[in-house]
Structure formats: structure tokens, C-alpha cells
Motif scaffolding. Sequence first.
Motif, PDB file in Angstrom:
ATOM      1  N   GLY A 222       0.839  -1.193   0.000  1.00 60.84           N
ATOM      2  CA  GLY A 222       0.000   0.000   0.000  1.00 60.84           C
ATOM      3  C   GLY A 222       0.872   1.240   0.000  1.00 60.84           C
ATOM      4  N   ALA A 226      -0.223   4.284   4.865  1.00 61.07           N
ATOM      5  CA  ALA A 226      -1.568   3.718   4.746  1.00 61.07           C
ATOM      6  C   ALA A 226      -1.982   3.009   6.028  1.00 61.07           C
ATOM      7  CB  ALA A 226      -1.617   2.731   3.574  1.00 61.07           C
ATOM      8  N   ASP A 302      -5.242   0.850   1.783  1.00 57.12           N
ATOM      9  CA  ASP A 302      -5.289   2.247   1.359  1.00 57.12           C
ATOM     10  C   ASP A 302      -6.323   2.951   2.222  1.00 57.12           C
ATOM     11  OD1 ASP A 302      -4.638   4.011  -1.426  1.00 57.12           O
ATOM     12  OD2 ASP A 302      -6.425   4.598  -0.275  1.00 57.12           O
ATOM     13  N   ASN A 306      -8.760   3.091  -2.158  1.00 59.57           N
ATOM     14  CA  ASN A 306      -8.431   3.033  -3.584  1.00 59.57           C
ATOM     15  C   ASN A 306      -7.883   1.666  -3.988  1.00 59.57           C
ATOM     16  OD1 ASN A 306      -9.196   5.661  -4.052  1.00 59.57           O
ATOM     17  ND2 ASN A 306      -7.160   6.475  -3.509  1.00 59.57           N
ATOM     18  N   ARG A 323      -9.703  -0.962   3.312  1.00 62.37           N
ATOM     19  CA  ARG A 323      -9.618   0.472   3.603  1.00 62.37           C
ATOM     20  C   ARG A 323      -9.217   0.607   5.068  1.00 62.37           C
ATOM     21  NH1 ARG A 323     -12.607   4.449   5.532  1.00 62.37           N
ATOM     22  NH2 ARG A 323     -14.461   3.188   5.812  1.00 62.37           N
TER      23      ARG A 323
END
Length: 432
Positions: A222, A226, A302, A306, A323
Motif C-alpha cells: 500500500g 496507509a 489504502d 483506492n 480500507r
Amino acid sequence: MSDTIFALSSGALPSGIAVVRLSGPAVRFVVETSAGKLPKPRQATLSALRAGDGRVIDQGLLLFFPGPASFTGEDVAEFHLHGGRAVVAAFLGFLGDLPGLRLAEAGEFTRRAFENGRIDLTEAEGLGDLIAAETEAQRRQALRLAGGAFRERAEDWRRRLIDLRAHIEADLDFSDEDDVPDDLSHEVGVGIANLRKEMERELSAGQRGERVRDGLEVVVLGPPNAGKSSLVNALAEREVAIVTDIPGTTRDLLEVRLDLGGYAVLLVDTAGLREGGDVIEAEGIRRGRARATAADLILWLDENGNAPPQDVLALGVPVMRLRTKADLAGISEGVKAVSVRDRTSVDRLLDLLTREVASRLGGESPLVSRARQRDCLSRAVAALRNAEGKALPAEVVADNLRQAGDALGRLTGRIDIEEVLGSIFSTFCIGK
Ligand SMILES: Nc1nc2c(ncn2[C@@H]2O[C@H](COP(=O)(O)OP(=O)(O)O)[C@@H](O)[C@H]2O)c(=O)[nH]1
Ligand SMILES: [Mg+2]
């Protein structure tokens, strides 16, 4: 005559009991010297254990296993001492002073068992794996191997190869005459194809077997910051990676071993993927990418949810998108969210990973679990394929079957294995 070897076969001292094991021609002499007489075979006997000068070192249990029906095939004895450092030191000192005795090298008991035909190479490997096993799946798999499941299978294959060759020899004897039995060559063709298919099935299951043994590799990728290192820490429930809010803190690869539902998982934290940064960080990023190429699963993190960039998707490794920092933003659709500030979300992720790992590695323990075994079996399969062509001369078929048999011989250690022995047994502990 070989040396008599001895070692402390149990773990670190001090301990409740310490087991000192011996194997070799001087075992009877040692037992008689120390206990005064030879006890009944395979029966635990309580005895005063004396040094050569008659002084009592300890009082303990003694077991005597006469060869060849012992673990190593030689005379073997086990002394169960009190696990004090001075007790063990005195006893090992007594043994070391006796002529013809020396400390065992790593794996030497098992090596003798192999060399005396008590076990084959796959069983030796299974024993090594059993001692190294850290998870339930590793234990089950190793126990199956150590119990001879692979040896039996390989022996069955070898017997059938020999039968097939005998058929071909018979065929060759007929070949001057007109009535070459077509049935026979058909039967041989079917026999070869069946063998090949069975071996191929074991080879493909072996991909799973190697993962069970070595751990399924999950690489965390990532962008910088992140929350990769934080999540690795949370999953491992200990501080393994340095977490800061300065992008680019993790410059090297960090590995954590997890036991997820009985399966070993190697979780790899990497430096964030991005352009620029200093030289060391760039190297960390390069290593992260390289590692991901060979991974079984990529966790793509992320904080905005994303998707990973094209070059990560192009690796062809399955990706699980997450996420991160879910406590900071609202609910996101589609992408799974996790926050290290919310233990429930981390536990949910652990459950999800556990199910994923179990679905990939679950099922009956495969026989193939290391590259060496895979190589031998692949060679056997390749030779069988070469024997399967249509209208091949019988000599060519017979020669390929011989090669397949040799590959199995190398698998079980019957032939040509001097060079691999050192590498296998040196990974054992002393006393095994
Ligand atoms: N609020 C919040 N902050 C987080 C979370 N995970 C990481 N952080 C913070 O984000 C920053 C970067 O985290 P780090 O794990 O070093 O990211 P990495 O560069 O991807 O390894 C640190 O300041 C962390 O404390 C989270 O779940 N919630
Ligand atoms: Mg980091």
C-alpha cells in the motif's frame, strides 16, 4: 565399527527430566558400567547410575533397545536423569571419557536410522518436520510423512514400474515372432498413464503441502502511511514494526509468523509503494515488490479504499483490498474496512484471513511438502510422459520407465543421494 554416539535428546536445562540417548556398539558396555547390569529390553528400569569409578551420579530410569529393532537399528539406550545442569554435565562427562564414545552431530541418530534401512528419506524428512512443527496442520502433515505414508506410496509406484518393465521385456522377447501381443502393450500404456496421473495428483496437492510446511505468504502492500505497519502489529498482537507518521519508516521487510486456525502464515510488512524517497527507502520498496511477486496473497491497504495500481494487479497474485483507518472516515461500500483503533474490526479481519487460509490449505495432508520431493516426483512424471508416446520402440519405453524408477529411488533415498543427505540431516537438532 562405528562410533557410539550420545546426546542430550530432551530440551533446555534445567528441566524435570533430561533424556540422554546413546546409539552404537558400546551401548551394552555403557549400560552395564553405569547400571551394573543390562535391564530387560524395552522395559523402564529404575537404577542407580554410576560413573566409571563407581560414584553414583543420579538415580533414574533406564531403557535398553537392542538392535536391530531399535530406532537407529543399532543398540540404543535412554537414560532418564533429573534435569539439573550438574547432573547432566556429570553424566555427559562420564560418557565422553569412555573409549569409542563421542557426542552426536545434528540429526545423527536419524541418519543412522536411515542408513540402517529403518526409515526412508521421506520419513526422515517427516521426523524433522514433526520436531519443527509449530501449527496443527504442520504437525498432521509431518506425522503422516513420518509414519511412512509417502514411502508406502513411492514403493507401490516402484513395484508397478517394475511390473510394467517386466511386461515390456516379455514383449521384447516376442518381437522376433509375428504374434507380438497387442493386448500387452495396450495394458502397459494404460498402466503408465495411470501411474503418471496418480503422481501428477500428488504433485498438485503438494503445492498445498509446501505452503502448509513453509507457511502461506501474505504480503502487505500500500502507499506510505496507509497503516500497513500498524495493521501488521495489530494482527500479530505485538510490536514488530516501527510505526510513525513519517512516511517511509519501514525500509526493510519485516516478517511475522502467525498461526491462523492451525495454519502457518508468514505476514510480510513492506515499505510503501511510491515514487521517490531516499535510496534506502527505494531499496525497501523494490524488495517489497519482489516479495509480492512470489506471495500467495496481497493485502492491499489504502486509507481511501483506492484500488492497487496496475503493476500490482499485473503480478497475478490474488489481492484482498482493505480500507484502513476506518475510525477516521464514514462507512465505505464495497471495500472491507479496518481500524487498528477498533479491535473488533481487526478480529473480523483475522477471521476472514483464517477462512481464506483454511480454504486454500485445508483438506487431507498432502504427501509432497518440500521442493526436493517435488523435484524427484516431477522427474518421474517427465520420464513417464516420455514413455507414453505412440509407437515408441519398446527399448525407449523401458528406458524411460527405468528413469522414472530412479527418480523415485532418489525420492526415498535408495539411490544417489549422498549430496542431499548432508543438507537434510544438518537441519535437525542434536539428539534427534
Ligand atoms: N486513526 C488511525 N490512525 C492510524 C490507523 N492505522 C495507522 N494509523 C496511523 O497512521 C500513521 C501511519 O501508520 P503506519 O502503520 O506507520 O503506516 P505505513 O507507512 O503504511 O506502515 C501512524 O501515525 C499511525 O498511528 C488507524 O486505524 N486509525
Ligand atoms: Mg510501515
